[in-house]
Structures are given as C-alpha cells and as structure tokens.
Design a protein around this motif. Structure first.
Motif, PDB file in Angstrom:
ATOM      1  N   GLU A  99       0.810  -1.218   0.000  1.00 12.83           N
ATOM      2  CA  GLU A  99       0.000   0.000   0.000  1.00 12.83           C
ATOM      3  C   GLU A  99       0.845   1.272   0.000  1.00 12.83           C
ATOM      4  OE1 GLU A  99      -2.777  -0.108   3.190  1.00 12.83           O
ATOM      5  OE2 GLU A  99      -3.756  -1.917   2.470  1.00 12.83           O
ATOM      6  N   GLU A 101       3.213   1.976  -1.958  1.00 16.20           N
ATOM      7  CA  GLU A 101       3.427   2.402  -3.339  1.00 16.20           C
ATOM      8  C   GLU A 101       2.344   3.370  -3.791  1.00 16.20           C
ATOM      9  OE1 GLU A 101       5.509  -0.930  -5.901  1.00 16.20           O
ATOM     10  OE2 GLU A 101       3.777  -1.745  -4.817  1.00 16.20           O
ATOM     11  N   LEU A 102       1.127   3.182  -3.287  1.00 18.19           N
ATOM     12  CA  LEU A 102       0.012   4.060  -3.654  1.00 18.19           C
ATOM     13  C   LEU A 102       0.036   5.368  -2.878  1.00 18.19           C
ATOM     14  CD1 LEU A 102      -2.793   1.349  -3.700  1.00 18.19           C
ATOM     15  CD2 LEU A 102      -1.556   2.282  -5.664  1.00 18.19           C
TER      16      LEU A 102
END
Length: 111
Positions: A99, A101-102
């Motif tokens: 998560e 990365e987002l």
C-alpha cells in the motif's frame, strides 16, 4: 435571487482567497531555500505489526541543524515536526512495498 447570487459570490471569493493563501504559504516556506518534498509516516508500526497511521505529504526545510517538516495541505505557518539533524540516523533504505506504493510519490525511497 439577489441573495443567492451574493452568497455564491462570497463563497467563490473565499475559495479564491483560500487558494491564494495556500500558495503563498508554500512560497514562504521555500523562500529560504534548502527545501525538498518529503512524506512522513505517523506512528510507524513495529516489525510484524499492521498498525500505525499513514503517510502524510509534506515539505521539509533545512534550518541550521534542524530539519523542519510542514504538511502540504495545511495553512499552519509553523512546522508540524522538527527533527534535529544530529539525532537522525539512516539505518537503511528500501523501496515502497504494498500500500505504500500508492501513498507515496513515484520515485520515493524510504529511509
């Protein structure tokens, strides 16, 4: 009808003033130089723990022997966190996983 137009005009004016002040704050933070985009994680979880708050976008600024961190989406004139440079120790580097990365910018490196 006149009242509705007046209220709409006031709301639009307040939004424009708010955006102007928001941009002015960012310029004042960057004016002294030594700034960089920097996300900060609140209450990072311990190894194996899924807790912790999330990442918050911000701008960090060098100021003497301190690094001052300001939230991007805030009107506050003072830094949200102040880190003493002598107390900062880089234990390792890694790329965002899962998560993260987002939540982070595309070229982010986690220290």
């Amino acid at each position: 009808m006149v009242l509705a137009l007046t209220v709409c005009g006031i709301v639009v004016a307040l939004v424009v003033v708010g955006l102007f002040v928001f941009g002015l704050r960012r310029r004042l933070i960057q004016r002294s130089g030594g700034t960089f985009d920097c996300s900060l994680r609140w209450d990072a979880p311990e190894k194996g723990d899924a807790g912790g708050k999330g990442w918050a976008y911000g701008v960090a600024r060098y100021s003497g022997d301190r690094v001052e961190w300001f939230r991007v989406f805030s009107y506050a004139p003072r830094p949200r966190r102040v880190l003493e440079r002598s107390a900062i120790e880089v234990a390792g580097r890694r790329v965002p996983e899962g998560e993260e990365e987002l939540a982070l910018l595309s070229d982010a490196v986690i220290l």
